[in-house]
Design an enzyme around this catalytic site. Structure first.
Site, PDB file in Angstrom:
ATOM      1  N   LYS A 114       1.865  -9.357  -6.980  1.00  0.00           N
ATOM      2  CA  LYS A 114       2.414 -10.591  -7.549  1.00  0.00           C
ATOM      3  C   LYS A 114       1.528 -11.748  -7.548  1.00  0.00           C
ATOM      4  O   LYS A 114       1.436 -12.615  -8.458  1.00  0.00           O
ATOM      5  CB  LYS A 114       3.881 -10.690  -7.121  1.00  0.00           C
ATOM      6  CG  LYS A 114       4.897  -9.774  -7.161  1.00  0.00           C
ATOM      7  CD  LYS A 114       6.211  -9.991  -6.490  1.00  0.00           C
ATOM      8  CE  LYS A 114       6.211 -10.244  -5.059  1.00  0.00           C
ATOM      9  NZ  LYS A 114       6.161  -8.920  -4.245  1.00  0.00           N
ATOM     10  N   ARG A 118      15.060 -13.119  -4.327  1.00  0.00           N
ATOM     11  CA  ARG A 118      14.932 -11.855  -3.762  1.00  0.00           C
ATOM     12  C   ARG A 118      16.296 -11.247  -3.336  1.00  0.00           C
ATOM     13  O   ARG A 118      16.571 -10.079  -3.020  1.00  0.00           O
ATOM     14  CB  ARG A 118      14.388 -12.243  -2.380  1.00  0.00           C
ATOM     15  CG  ARG A 118      12.922 -11.849  -2.281  1.00  0.00           C
ATOM     16  CD  ARG A 118      12.455 -12.165  -0.879  1.00  0.00           C
ATOM     17  NE  ARG A 118      11.346 -11.669  -0.423  1.00  0.00           N
ATOM     18  CZ  ARG A 118      10.200 -11.642  -0.813  1.00  0.00           C
ATOM     19  NH1 ARG A 118       9.659 -12.553  -1.499  1.00  0.00           N
ATOM     20  NH2 ARG A 118       9.133 -10.929  -0.217  1.00  0.00           N
ATOM     21  N   ARG A 141      -5.040  -5.688   3.413  1.00  0.00           N
ATOM     22  CA  ARG A 141      -4.655  -7.382   3.160  1.00  0.00           C
ATOM     23  C   ARG A 141      -4.533  -7.626   4.442  1.00  0.00           C
ATOM     24  O   ARG A 141      -5.278  -8.982   4.868  1.00  0.00           O
ATOM     25  CB  ARG A 141      -3.365  -7.614   2.377  1.00  0.00           C
ATOM     26  CG  ARG A 141      -3.423  -9.282   2.204  1.00  0.00           C
ATOM     27  CD  ARG A 141      -2.479  -9.347   1.239  1.00  0.00           C
ATOM     28  NE  ARG A 141      -1.027  -9.458   1.535  1.00  0.00           N
ATOM     29  CZ  ARG A 141      -0.055  -9.313   0.780  1.00  0.00           C
ATOM     30  NH1 ARG A 141       0.043  -9.900  -0.523  1.00  0.00           N
ATOM     31  NH2 ARG A 141       1.384  -9.332   1.225  1.00  0.00           N
ATOM     32  N   ARG A 177      -2.212 -12.111   8.191  1.00  0.00           N
ATOM     33  CA  ARG A 177      -0.825 -12.101   8.410  1.00  0.00           C
ATOM     34  C   ARG A 177      -0.138 -11.274   9.077  1.00  0.00           C
ATOM     35  O   ARG A 177      -0.334  -9.691   9.026  1.00  0.00           O
ATOM     36  CB  ARG A 177      -0.219 -11.921   6.839  1.00  0.00           C
ATOM     37  CG  ARG A 177      -0.264 -13.124   5.946  1.00  0.00           C
ATOM     38  CD  ARG A 177       0.292 -12.868   4.557  1.00  0.00           C
ATOM     39  NE  ARG A 177       1.660 -12.367   4.428  1.00  0.00           N
ATOM     40  CZ  ARG A 177       2.105 -12.106   3.378  1.00  0.00           C
ATOM     41  NH1 ARG A 177       1.576 -12.405   2.228  1.00  0.00           N
ATOM     42  NH2 ARG A 177       3.382 -11.526   3.373  1.00  0.00           N
ATOM     43  N   ARG A 184      10.174  -4.314   5.600  1.00  0.00           N
ATOM     44  CA  ARG A 184      10.009  -5.023   4.222  1.00  0.00           C
ATOM     45  C   ARG A 184      10.286  -4.351   3.127  1.00  0.00           C
ATOM     46  O   ARG A 184      11.082  -4.838   2.193  1.00  0.00           O
ATOM     47  CB  ARG A 184       8.658  -5.734   4.252  1.00  0.00           C
ATOM     48  CG  ARG A 184       8.638  -6.861   5.164  1.00  0.00           C
ATOM     49  CD  ARG A 184       6.808  -7.317   5.328  1.00  0.00           C
ATOM     50  NE  ARG A 184       6.514  -7.537   4.161  1.00  0.00           N
ATOM     51  CZ  ARG A 184       5.148  -7.980   4.034  1.00  0.00           C
ATOM     52  NH1 ARG A 184       4.302  -7.566   4.905  1.00  0.00           N
ATOM     53  NH2 ARG A 184       4.715  -8.493   2.947  1.00  0.00           N
TER      54      ARG A 184
HETATM   55  N1  UDP Z   1      10.285 -14.475   2.451  1.00  0.00           N
HETATM   56  C1  UDP Z   1      11.757 -14.800   2.287  1.00  0.00           C
HETATM   57  N2  UDP Z   1      12.247 -15.417   1.084  1.00  0.00           N
HETATM   58  C2  UDP Z   1      11.298 -15.794   0.215  1.00  0.00           C
HETATM   59  C3  UDP Z   1       9.839 -15.480   0.094  1.00  0.00           C
HETATM   60  C4  UDP Z   1       9.480 -14.935   1.283  1.00  0.00           C
HETATM   61  O1  UDP Z   1      12.376 -14.637   3.152  1.00  0.00           O
HETATM   62  O2  UDP Z   1      11.947 -16.197  -0.947  1.00  0.00           O
HETATM   63  C5  UDP Z   1       9.627 -14.051   3.695  1.00  0.00           C
HETATM   64  C6  UDP Z   1      10.085 -12.700   3.837  1.00  0.00           C
HETATM   65  O3  UDP Z   1      10.293 -12.481   5.596  1.00  0.00           O
HETATM   66  C7  UDP Z   1       8.894 -11.775   3.500  1.00  0.00           C
HETATM   67  C8  UDP Z   1       7.896 -12.914   3.645  1.00  0.00           C
HETATM   68  O4  UDP Z   1       8.224 -14.181   3.690  1.00  0.00           O
HETATM   69  O5  UDP Z   1       8.786 -10.614   3.911  1.00  0.00           O
HETATM   70  C9  UDP Z   1       6.577 -12.804   2.924  1.00  0.00           C
HETATM   71  O6  UDP Z   1       6.963 -12.902   1.452  1.00  0.00           O
HETATM   72  P1  UDP Z   1       5.917 -12.883   0.373  1.00  0.00           P
HETATM   73  O7  UDP Z   1       6.591 -12.971  -1.054  1.00  0.00           O
HETATM   74  O8  UDP Z   1       4.615 -13.841   0.586  1.00  0.00           O
HETATM   75  O9  UDP Z   1       5.023 -11.444   0.443  1.00  0.00           O
HETATM   76  P2  UDP Z   1       4.840 -10.199  -0.411  1.00  0.00           P
HETATM   77  O10 UDP Z   1       6.106  -9.607  -0.827  1.00  0.00           O
HETATM   78  O11 UDP Z   1       4.213 -10.815  -1.750  1.00  0.00           O
HETATM   79  O12 UDP Z   1       3.889  -9.606   0.405  1.00  0.00           O
HETATM   80 MG    MG Z   2       2.850 -12.457  -2.316  1.00  0.00          MG
END
Ligand code: UDP
Ligand code: MG
Length: 192
Positions: free
Chosen positions: A14, A89, A128, A134, A146
């Site tokens: 994304k 989300r 990553r 991270r 996740r």
């Molecule tokens: N997160 C959240 N709400 C959001 C965006 C992120 O709680 O709207 C938290 C959640 O813990 C997630 C972490 O931030 O696992 C990383 O999100 P990001 O979208 O950056 O990760 P990606 O899914 O892109 O790897």
């Molecule tokens: Mg991201």
């Protein structure tokens, strides 16, 4: 305004595709994950709370992210449009966004979902993690949590936009520029 929700599991690309989309279509990139990580780095009390949630792979409460999203939109209300990356989300967040955007005389134009299978996601996240530092990308059980959270809380958001005929899926594996070409073809279908 053209407002794109970019969707997909953690590690689906994304952020990578968003960078290319904002450059080509002059949209504002709203990554709630990036905003949360910035708050985390500030070391504030709120930041510590956010850190605990992110490092467990859980979701930050709706009200907290919604406040950030609204402030960002408010600050950029003259933009050509937004890419919402990592948000909404939950279905509750999607409903909230649908009620909030009309205050700015706009609405979601398209949800574009990047399709990537689970083994590939895990590989990408771990590599990553090795360079980004991270913590949530370095531990297999956090990554799996996740992906679980994504399945339980986030996948239903897809149906929310499908019902509105605003959903499209793009194959998210392969060369980054080839994926981007597919992304652009899809976006342009919905821009008209
Ligand atoms: N997160 C959240 N709400 C959001 C965006 C992120 O709680 O709207 C938290 C959640 O813990 C997630 C972490 O931030 O696992 C990383 O999100 P990001 O979208 O950056 O990760 P990606 O899914 O892109 O790897
Ligand atoms: Mg991201």
């Amino acid at each position: 305004m053209f407002n794109l929700v970019i969707f997909g599991p953690p590690g689906s690309g994304k952020g990578t595709q968003s960078d290319k989309i904002i450059e080509k279509y002059q949209l504002k990139h709203l990554s709630t994950g990036d905003l949360l990580r910035a708050e985390k780095r500030s070391g504030s009390e709120l930041g510590k709370e956010i850190q605990r949630i992110i490092d467990n792979g859980e979701l930050v409460p709706d009200a907290m992210v919604q406040q950030m999203v609204k402030a960002f939109v408010e600050k950029n209300k003259d933009a050509n449009g937004f890419i919402f990356d990592g948000f909404p989300r939950t279905v509750q967040q999607a409903q909230w966004l649908d009620q909030m955007l009309p205050d700015f005389n706009t609405s979601v134009s398209l949800m574009l979902s990047l399709d990537v299978e689970e083994d590939e996601l895990k590989k990408r996240l771990l590599s990553r993690g090795a360079v980004s530092g991270r913590a949530d990308d370095q531990n297999v059980s956090i990554i799996e949590n996740r992906i679980q959270v994504y399945h339980h809380q986030t996948i239903p958001v897809m149906d929310f936009y499908k019902k509105q005929m605003k959903y499209a899926k793009v194959e998210g594996v392969g060369d980054i520029d080839d994926i981007f070409k597919r992304v652009c073809l899809t976006i342009e279908k919905y821009m008209k």
